[in-house]
Write an enzyme that holds these catalytic residues in place. Structure first.
Site, PDB file in Angstrom:
ATOM      1  CB  VAL A 130       3.444  -0.883   2.247  1.00 33.03           C
ATOM      2  CG1 VAL A 130       2.693   0.174   1.445  1.00 33.03           C
ATOM      3  CG2 VAL A 130       4.909  -0.957   1.816  1.00 33.03           C
ATOM      4  CE1 TYR A 185       8.991  -9.147   1.154  1.00 29.30           C
ATOM      5  CE2 TYR A 185       8.406 -11.023   2.505  1.00 29.30           C
ATOM      6  CZ  TYR A 185       8.533  -9.661   2.343  1.00 29.30           C
ATOM      7  OH  TYR A 185       8.212  -8.815   3.375  1.00 29.30           O
TER       8      TYR A 185
END
Length: 163
Positions: free
Chosen positions: A92, A136
């Site tokens: 991103v 994550y």
């Protein structure tokens, strides 16, 4: 409290290849690996959209502008005896981070894995990338420290021809 932008996640198309190349280069810069980007837009187009596609990509869009990508392909679990999705790269742009875009890409891929009957969804993360590791783990990922990636490329791969 700030409003989160409206994020559109969609599969990449052949006309998106230049956007993907830019995202890949930005990822390589972030990982201090720009010198390893040797492929071309033509190589990427063939790999994603050629006669035998090897990978797929999702793009995240915010207000009509590309904000991020997830590039992935199938792997296979012999123990589960099912395919899996392997996320090669999630990226991103810095200006769009902390807005839920990475999460939206991961969720989209997880749902895609389920829709396609996959038994698992995997990826790797650089050990120095603590923000990504924390992200994550917050998504339920288990970091597998006992597994090491083995990679053969370039001249070492060419040497297999002689074996």
């Amino acid at each position: 409290m700030t409003d989160r932008p409206s994020v559109e996640i969609r599969p990449a198309t052949p006309s998106d290849v230049p956007i993907l190349v830019n995202l890949i280069k930005a990822l390589a810069d972030y990982e201090k690996l720009a010198h390893e980007v040797t492929g071309s837009a033509e190589d990427l187009s063939a790999a994603l959209f050629g006669d035998r596609p090897y990978a797929e990509a999702l793009l995240a869009w915010v207000d009509g502008k590309p904000a991020g990508m997830a590039l992935f392909f199938y792997n296979f679990s012999t123990f589960l005896m099912k395919p899996g999705i392997y996320l090669e790269d999630l990226f991103v742009y810095p200006d769009y981070r902390r807005q839920g875009i990475g999460k939206a890409l991961l969720v989209s891929l997880g749902k895609l894995a389920l829709e396609r009957g996959c038994g698992r969804f995997e990826w790797s993360v650089l050990d120095w990338n603590t923000p990504a590791i924390a992200f994550y783990e917050s998504m339920g990922a288990e970091i597998k420290p006992e597994w090491q990636i083995c990679r053969v490329t370039g001249e070492a791969l060419e040497a297999f021809r002689l074996l």
